[in-house]
Enzyme design. Structure first.
Site, short mmCIF file in Angstrom:
data_model
loop_
_atom_site.label_atom_id
_atom_site.label_comp_id
_atom_site.label_asym_id
_atom_site.label_seq_id
_atom_site.Cartn_x
_atom_site.Cartn_y
_atom_site.Cartn_z
N SER A 135 -11.71 76.03 53.82
CA SER A 135 -10.96 74.78 53.70
C SER A 135 -9.98 74.73 54.87
O SER A 135 -9.62 75.78 55.41
CB SER A 135 -10.17 74.78 52.39
OG SER A 135 -9.21 73.75 52.38
N TYR A 176 -4.50 79.17 45.98
CA TYR A 176 -5.77 78.61 46.48
C TYR A 176 -5.85 78.79 48.00
O TYR A 176 -6.86 79.25 48.54
CB TYR A 176 -5.86 77.13 46.10
CG TYR A 176 -7.08 76.40 46.64
CD1 TYR A 176 -8.30 76.45 45.97
CD2 TYR A 176 -7.01 75.65 47.83
CE1 TYR A 176 -9.41 75.78 46.47
CE2 TYR A 176 -8.13 74.98 48.32
CZ TYR A 176 -9.32 75.04 47.63
OH TYR A 176 -10.44 74.38 48.13
N1 LIG Z 1 -12.84 68.94 47.20
C1 LIG Z 1 -12.08 69.24 48.25
O1 LIG Z 1 -11.18 68.49 48.64
C2 LIG Z 1 -12.34 70.51 49.03
C3 LIG Z 1 -11.71 70.66 50.28
C4 LIG Z 1 -11.92 71.82 51.01
C5 LIG Z 1 -12.75 72.82 50.48
N2 LIG Z 1 -13.35 72.63 49.27
C6 LIG Z 1 -14.20 73.71 48.76
O2 LIG Z 1 -15.53 73.23 48.65
C7 LIG Z 1 -16.22 73.95 47.62
C8 LIG Z 1 -16.90 72.97 46.68
O3 LIG Z 1 -15.91 72.11 46.15
P1 LIG Z 1 -16.24 70.71 45.43
O4 LIG Z 1 -15.09 69.83 45.70
O5 LIG Z 1 -17.62 70.27 45.77
O6 LIG Z 1 -16.15 71.19 43.90
P2 LIG Z 1 -16.84 70.65 42.57
O7 LIG Z 1 -15.92 71.09 41.48
O8 LIG Z 1 -17.23 69.24 42.68
O9 LIG Z 1 -18.19 71.55 42.51
C9 LIG Z 1 -18.13 72.95 42.36
C10 LIG Z 1 -19.37 73.41 41.59
O10 LIG Z 1 -19.27 74.84 41.44
C11 LIG Z 1 -19.66 75.17 40.11
N3 LIG Z 1 -19.05 76.45 39.73
C12 LIG Z 1 -17.73 76.71 39.50
N4 LIG Z 1 -17.57 78.01 39.17
C13 LIG Z 1 -18.80 78.58 39.22
C14 LIG Z 1 -19.27 79.90 38.98
N5 LIG Z 1 -18.45 80.90 38.62
N6 LIG Z 1 -20.60 80.16 39.15
C15 LIG Z 1 -21.45 79.15 39.51
N7 LIG Z 1 -21.06 77.88 39.73
C16 LIG Z 1 -19.75 77.60 39.57
C17 LIG Z 1 -19.16 74.01 39.26
O11 LIG Z 1 -19.83 73.95 38.02
C18 LIG Z 1 -19.47 72.82 40.17
O12 LIG Z 1 -20.80 72.33 39.95
C19 LIG Z 1 -15.18 74.84 46.96
O13 LIG Z 1 -15.24 76.15 47.51
C20 LIG Z 1 -13.86 74.18 47.36
O14 LIG Z 1 -12.78 75.10 47.36
C21 LIG Z 1 -13.17 71.50 48.54
#
Ligand SMILES: NC(=O)c1ccc[n+]([C@@H]2O[C@H](COP(=O)([O-])OP(=O)(O)OC[C@H]3O[C@@H](n4cnc5c(N)ncnc54)[C@H](O)[C@@H]3O)[C@@H](O)[C@H]2O)c1
Length: 249
Positions: free
Chosen positions: A138, A151
């Site tokens: 991130s 985080y």
């Molecule tokens: N959304 C943002 O603004 C953002 C910004 C920067 C980085 N990220 C990173 O991107 C990645 C994805 O984020 P997102 O926004 O798509 O999240 P999201 O919550 O939409 O999707 C995450 C998915 O991971 C699954 N998951 C969670 N824990 C799990 C586990 N222990 N085993 C298997 N599956 C599991 C959830 O069920 C979900 O389907 C993350 O690492 C997040 O930190 C997100």
């Protein structure tokens, strides 16, 4: 991008960035196994994509559990690409955070990447062919987003894991990179903002980005696809900002 008939494992594939990546990889001819704990969303996505003629398998798998991860990689067989995408946010103020919350963040955001990378690398080392790992970090791994110290710390850890594995496994032709998105329009973000004034707050966040919009899951999926492709063969140990210029100013 040259990726046809490669085999990939993608974690957290049932939602947000993971869902966009599973779909994009499938559209580029990659055989995908994706892991998630959301059985309904995972099964639905598998049904949709296999219905469209793509080779996609859903594994109900908690990637913080070592036995589950071992099973996942034996199901996947020989793989060329691992996308470590799973991550959660817990926004409890640092001075009030329970140790259990801190441990949970480390487990989901870092231990999952340790476990999946370990079992993927064991398989990747068996062949001389190029393989790649792409971790989802991130922008908050480089600049501190206010209010989410724990985080941010995990995302900084993902960046150093990326560089360290890149250095250690280059000799096995394994490249390791990470993507660093700014705020992405996903269910995680909606949950973190909450329902009240959701759209107004999103517009406000978009204004902080020089390109004047929030990042879309597809923006991140495109960057991951590039890093997994033969076109990125000489790139390793690199954090790729996918942030509309957020960290440039
Ligand atoms: N959304 C943002 O603004 C953002 C910004 C920067 C980085 N990220 C990173 O991107 C990645 C994805 O984020 P997102 O926004 O798509 O999240 P999201 O919550 O939409 O999707 C995450 C998915 O991971 C699954 N998951 C969670 N824990 C799990 C586990 N222990 N085993 C298997 N599956 C599991 C959830 O069920 C979900 O389907 C993350 O690492 C997040 O930190 C997100």
């Amino acid at each position: 991008m040259t990726l046809k008939n490669k085999n990939a494992v993608i974690t957290g594939g049932a939602s947000g960035i993971g869902l966009a990546t599973v779909t994009l990889f499938a559209e580029h001819g990659v055989n995908v196994v994706f892991a998630d704990i959301d059985e309904q969303a995972g099964s639905e996505l598998e049904r949709k994509l296999t219905g469209d003629g793509f080779n996609v398998k859903f594994a109900l798998s908690d990637v913080t559990d070592e036995d589950a991860v071992k099973q996942l990689f034996s199901l996947a067989g020989t793989i060329d690409i691992l996308v470590n995408n799973v991550g959660i946010e817990i926004a409890t103020p640092f001075h009030q955070m329970e140790t259990a919350e801190w441990n949970r963040l480390l487990q989901v955001n870092l231990t999952s990447m340790f476990l999946c990378s370990k079992y993927a690398i064991q398989q990747m080392m068996k062949t001389d062919a190029a393989s790649s790992i792409i971790n989802v970090s991130s922008v908050s791994g480089t600049v501190a987003w206010p209010g989410i110290a724990a985080y941010n710390t995990t995302k900084g850890g993902v960046m150093m894991l990326t560089k360290s594995l890149a250095a250690d496994y280059a000799k096995y032709n394994i490249s390791v990179n990470c993507v660093c998105p700014s705020i992405v329009d996903t269910p995680m973000t909606d949950k973190s903002i909450g329902e009240e004034n959701l759209e107004a707050i999103k517009r406000e966040k978009a204004r902080l980005v020089p390109l004047n919009r929030m990042c879309k899951p597809g923006d991140v999926a495109n960057a991951i696809l590039f890093l997994a492709s033969e076109q990125a063969a000489f790139i390793t140990g690199t954090p790729l900002m996918v942030d509309g210029g957020y960290t440039a100013v």
